[in-house]
Design an enzyme around this catalytic site. Structure first.
Site, short mmCIF file in Angstrom:
data_model
loop_
_atom_site.label_atom_id
_atom_site.label_comp_id
_atom_site.label_asym_id
_atom_site.label_seq_id
_atom_site.Cartn_x
_atom_site.Cartn_y
_atom_site.Cartn_z
CE LYS A 24 44.24 42.99 32.86
NZ LYS A 24 44.65 41.57 32.93
NE ARG B 171 30.52 39.48 48.71
CZ ARG B 171 31.51 39.02 47.98
NH1 ARG B 171 32.23 38.00 48.44
NH2 ARG B 171 31.79 39.53 46.79
N GLY C 177 31.72 39.65 39.46
CA GLY C 177 31.75 38.93 38.20
C GLY C 177 30.37 38.52 37.74
N GLY D 230 31.86 44.44 43.92
CA GLY D 230 33.31 44.60 43.89
C GLY D 230 33.76 46.02 44.11
#
Length: 405
Positions: A206, A40, A382, A359
Site C-alpha cells: 500500500k 530477534r 513499523g 518485516g
C-alpha cells in the site's frame, strides 16, 4: 537531540546495579509452542552480554504477540527464556509474573551478573495504554533503564516510553541499548548525511502506509525506486490498465502529485509479471506496463525493470530498502525481489551502506540468501518506516539526551 547510550556508561558503574532492559523478544512460535525464528533474540544478546559481563543485575522485559491485556499461555515468554539462555551463554531465570509478589521477590533476590526475564508485558491491560501506575511499578525494578527494543519504539507503552519517564522522574537514567544505538546510527545517518548517490527502494502493498516515507525521502534521494503492489496505484495515476491487481483507487491523486514532484527521481517498473491468479502454481506472463490486460493480476516487476533498478542500485553509495517488489512468498513472483536483493548486496560488497527495513524486507533478504552481506537489517518494521518518515518515536523521545550533544 542525540540520546544517551549504554555504550557510553563506565563499565564499573554497572557492577551490582539493577538495570531494567526492554528488549524486543516478540518472536514467532511454532504450533508446539517453541521458538520458530530466533533472529530477534540473537539481536538482543549484545546489550545483555555487555551488562552481564559488567556484573549488572538485569531485569528483562518484553512483549510477545497480542494477548489483549490478559494472561494467555500461548503467548508466554517461557520458551523464549530457554533459547535466550542458550544464545547468551549464561543463566536466564524466567518468572511467570510481571508486577506481582513473585516478580518483586525475584527482582529483590537477583544476583550480580544474572538475567531475570519477567512475563509478557502485554498480559497487563495497562501496557498498551501507557498506564503511569504500571510504568511506576516497572520503574521500581531498577534505577537504570535500557531501551533496546527498536521494534516497539514507535509505541507509547508503559514498558517503553512510560518506564523511561518514570525512572527519570525518580532520579534514574534512561539510555539506548547497543541494538537501538545501531538502529539510530544507520537509519539516522542515511537520512542526515548520506553518501551519494542515495537510492531508496520502497515496495509492499500500500502507498497509504508509506506515503509519509515517500514524502520524506523524495527531497533527499537521488533515486526513489517504487515496486510491489504500491506501484499499481502509480500506474493508475498514469492512466494505465492494472486489471484485477491490488490498488488503492482513493490514493490515485496522491500518486499523481508524487509523480509530478518526483520527476525523473521517482522510478517505476516498465514491465511486470502477471497471472490470472496469485497462486503457487500460477502461470506467469511478462508484459510491458502499458500492455496489461483487464484480466491480469500484477504480482511482480518484470525482467527489464529488474535490470534498470539493479543498475541504479549497484551505482549507489547509500541504500535504504523497505518492502518487496512482488508477492515474494510465492516462488513464481519472487524473482524481482531476489534480483534486487542481490543488487543491494553487490553494492554493499563494493562499500556502499545498505540498510534494510524490518518485516518483509528482512524476510526477503533471507529468501535471497544475502542477509550476511548487508550493512544493517533493522529489527523494526513499523518503527523503521516511521523513523524514515521523520516522525518522533515515543520510546526514543523518552530517553535521556546525550550530555555531550
Amino acid at each position: 537531540m542525540p540520546k544517551a547510550l549504554l555504550s557510553a556508561l563506565p563499565t564499573d558503574a554497572l557492577k551490582g546495579r539493577r538495570v531494567v532492559v526492554r528488549a524486543d523478544l516478540n518472536v514467532p512460535l511454532s504450533e508446539a509452542g517453541e521458538v520458530a525464528d530466533d533472529t530477534r533474540i540473537q539481536a538482543s544478546v549484545a546489550s545483555l552480554r555487555h551488562l552481564v559481563e559488567a556484573g549488572a543485575r538485569v531485569v528483562l522485559l518484553s512483549h510477545l504477540g497480542r494477548p489483549k491485556g490478559r494472561p494467555d499461555p500461548a503467548a508466554s515468554l517461557a520458551p523464549v527464556a530457554r533459547v535466550l539462555q542458550s544464545a547468551l551463554g549464561s543463566p536466564v531465570r524466567f518468572v511467570p509474573d510481571l508486577v506481582g509478589d513473585e516478580a518483586a521477590a525475584a527482582v529483590a533476590s537477583l544476583e550480580p551478573g544474572r538475567v531475570l526475564l519477567l512475563e509478557n508485558t502485554r498480559f497487563e491491560a495497562g501496557e498498551t495504554a501507557d498506564d503511569p501506575a504500571l510504568a511506576r511499578v516497572l520503574a521500581g525494578y531498577g534505577d537504570l533503564f535500557v531501551n533496546d527494543a527498536f521494534g516497539t519504539a514507535h509505541r507509547a507503552h508503559a514498558s517503553t516510553a512510560g518506564i523511561a519517564s518514570a525512572i527519570r522522574a525518580a532520579g534514574g537514567r534512561a539510555v539506548a541499548g547497543l541494538l537501538l544505538e545501531r538502529e539510530l546510527q544507520f537509519l539516522g545517518d542515511a537520512l542526515a548525511d548520506p553518501e551519494r548517490p542515495f537510492v531508496a527502494i520502497l515496495g509492499g502493498a500500500k502507498i497509504s502506509g508509506k506515503i509519509d516515507v515517500v514524502e520524506a525521502l523524495l527531497p533527499r534521494v537521488d533515486r526513489l525506486i517504487v515496486g510491489g503492489a504500491m506501484a499499481n496505484t502509480f500506474f493508475l495515476a498514469l492512466g494505465l490498465e492494472v486489471g484485477h491487481s491490488l490498488v488503492e483507487p482513493d490514493r490515485v491523486e496522491m500518486a499523481r502529485e508524487l509523480l509530478e514532484r518526483g520527476g525523473d527521481r521517482l522510478l517505476l517498473p516498465i514491465d511486470v509479471r502477471v497471472a490470472d491468479e496469485i497462486a503457487p502454481d500460477a502461470e506467469v506472463r511478462v508484459r510491458a506496463r502499458a500492455e496489461v490486460r483487464p484480466g491480469d493480476r500484477i504480482a511482480d516487476i518484470g525482467p527489464e525493470s529488474e535490470a534498470i533498478f539493479a543498475a541504479e542500485i549497484r551505482g549507489a553509495r547509500t541504500l535504504v530498502w523497505n518492502g518487496p517488489m512482488g508477492v515474494f512468498e510465492l516462488e513464481p513472483f519472487r524473482g524481482g525481489t531476489v534480483q534486487l536483493a542481490h543488487a543491494v548486496a553487490d553494492a554493499a560488497d563494493g562499500g556502499a551502506t545498505a540498510v534494510l527495513g524490518g518485516g518483509d524486507s528482512a524476510a526477503a533478504a533471507e529468501v535471497a540468501g544475502v542477509s550476511d552481506r548487508l550493512t544493517h537489517i533493522s529489527t523494526g518494521g513499523g518503527a523503521s518506516l516511521e523513523f524514515l518518515a521523520g516522525e518522533a518515536l515515543p520510546g526514543i523521545e523518552a530517553l535521556d539526551e546525550r550530555e555531550d550533544a
